[in-house]
Write a protein that holds these residues in place. Structure first.
Motif, mmCIF file in Angstrom:
data_model
loop_
_atom_site.group_PDB
_atom_site.id
_atom_site.type_symbol
_atom_site.label_atom_id
_atom_site.label_comp_id
_atom_site.label_asym_id
_atom_site.label_seq_id
_atom_site.Cartn_x
_atom_site.Cartn_y
_atom_site.Cartn_z
ATOM 1 N N PHE A 13 -148.063 -22.990 -0.211
ATOM 2 C CA PHE A 13 -148.789 -24.039 0.496
ATOM 3 C C PHE A 13 -148.341 -25.413 0.011
ATOM 4 N N SER A 14 -148.351 -26.366 0.934
ATOM 5 C CA SER A 14 -148.052 -27.748 0.604
ATOM 6 C C SER A 14 -149.208 -28.352 -0.181
ATOM 7 N N PRO A 15 -148.931 -29.308 -1.065
ATOM 8 C CA PRO A 15 -150.024 -29.994 -1.768
ATOM 9 C C PRO A 15 -150.902 -30.796 -0.809
ATOM 10 N N LEU A 51 -157.835 -22.029 -2.418
ATOM 11 C CA LEU A 51 -156.867 -20.945 -2.245
ATOM 12 C C LEU A 51 -155.795 -21.043 -3.321
ATOM 13 N N PRO A 52 -155.151 -19.922 -3.655
ATOM 14 C CA PRO A 52 -154.008 -19.998 -4.566
ATOM 15 C C PRO A 52 -152.880 -20.795 -3.908
ATOM 16 N N SER A 53 -151.969 -21.323 -4.721
ATOM 17 C CA SER A 53 -150.885 -22.136 -4.161
ATOM 18 C C SER A 53 -149.862 -21.285 -3.406
ATOM 19 N N ARG A 54 -149.845 -19.969 -3.681
ATOM 20 C CA ARG A 54 -148.933 -19.052 -3.000
ATOM 21 C C ARG A 54 -149.718 -17.831 -2.553
ATOM 22 N N THR A 108 -156.314 -10.132 2.822
ATOM 23 C CA THR A 108 -156.797 -10.447 4.161
ATOM 24 C C THR A 108 -158.061 -11.315 4.127
ATOM 25 N N GLU A 109 -158.857 -11.194 3.080
ATOM 26 C CA GLU A 109 -160.075 -12.004 2.995
ATOM 27 C C GLU A 109 -159.743 -13.485 2.828
ATOM 28 N N ALA A 110 -158.706 -13.782 2.051
ATOM 29 C CA ALA A 110 -158.297 -15.187 1.890
ATOM 30 C C ALA A 110 -157.806 -15.755 3.211
ATOM 31 N N TRP A 111 -157.030 -14.967 3.947
ATOM 32 C CA TRP A 111 -156.533 -15.422 5.240
ATOM 33 C C TRP A 111 -157.673 -15.565 6.244
#
Length: 237
Positions: A120-122, A133-136, A221-224
């Motif tokens: 993910f972008s900052p 969310l985690p950065s990746r 899938t829960e994070a998404w």
């Protein structure tokens, strides 16, 4: 709905629409499905009735020129003009890029089939950055085409070592995701079989993809789900 339903998806999951409902729908909501591949589109006077729209994946090319694709491009531009929330997944991500003025092409590096980790972008929009969310984050991928050039005013919010535009936002009302947050590994393995049957991929690619998929964990899938629901149903800023 930009995809054709297989008998397996209907029997095992209740159809592709139900897969999306399990990820996105909440109690008290009403969802309608328009099978645009068959020429089913909402009427112009109905566009304001919906809080948001989800554009699914497809085996068709987002850079194609079938009539339904041009009708979909017109619909997306109309929805943008009235500031409706739109979430595009895979083909949906690509067709959004094209509708808004970007460029979609076959990837120079070929198919991406499997589980890939995106970064993910900052500069994530506040509503998404607040999710902690985690950065990746791994996501299931199954695509040959990609958004090569972003529309003006669009912003990359995630990338991978294979695809430079894994996710983008356009204003605060449009988001595209190149991967499939709604897929499981089982759905992906079934899709590989369909791609072989239609001569979209050769056996060697399928064998390598299956081996790679079987060795990997299911994505989070829960994070998404939290990310997609927060974007689609959150307020416009």
């Amino acid at each position: 709905m930009c995809a054709e339903e297989s008998e397996y998806m209907k029997k095992a999951y209740g159809g592709y629409f139900e897969v999306f409902m399990r990820m996105l729908a909440e109690e008290g909501e009403t969802w309608d499905v328009y099978k645009v591949l068959r020429g089913e589109f909402p009427q112009d006077h109905d566009l304001l009735l919906y809080q948001g729209y989800v554009i699914t994946g497809s085996c068709r090319d987002a850079h194609g020129n079938d009539k339904w694709i041009h009708d979909l491009l017109t619909l997306l531009r109309n929805l943008d003009s009235i500031n409706k929330k739109i979430l595009g997944i895979c083909f949906g991500h690509q067709i959004l890029g094209r509708a808004l003025g970007g460029k979609v092409i076959p990837s120079p590096t070929g198919w991406d089939i499997g589980v890939r980790t995106i970064t993910f972008s900052p500069s994530l929009p506040f509503a998404l950055s607040s999710l902690d969310l985690p950065s990746r984050l791994p996501i299931i991928e199954c695509h040959r085409d990609e958004v090569r050039e972003l529309p003006v005013k669009a912003e990359v919010i995630a990338y991978s070592d294979k695809t430079g535009i894994e996710m983008f936002t356009y204003g605060d009302h449009i988001m595209g995701i190149q991967g499939h947050p709604e897929y499981s590994k089982d759905i992906l393995l079934h899709l590989i079989d369909r791609l072989i049957q239609r001569d979209y991929i050769i056996d060697a690619i399928a064998v390598e993809a299956r081996e790679r998929i079987n060795a990997m964990w299911e994505p989070d899938t829960e994070a998404w789900k939290r990310l997609c629901v927060t974007f689609l149903k959150g307020p416009l800023t």
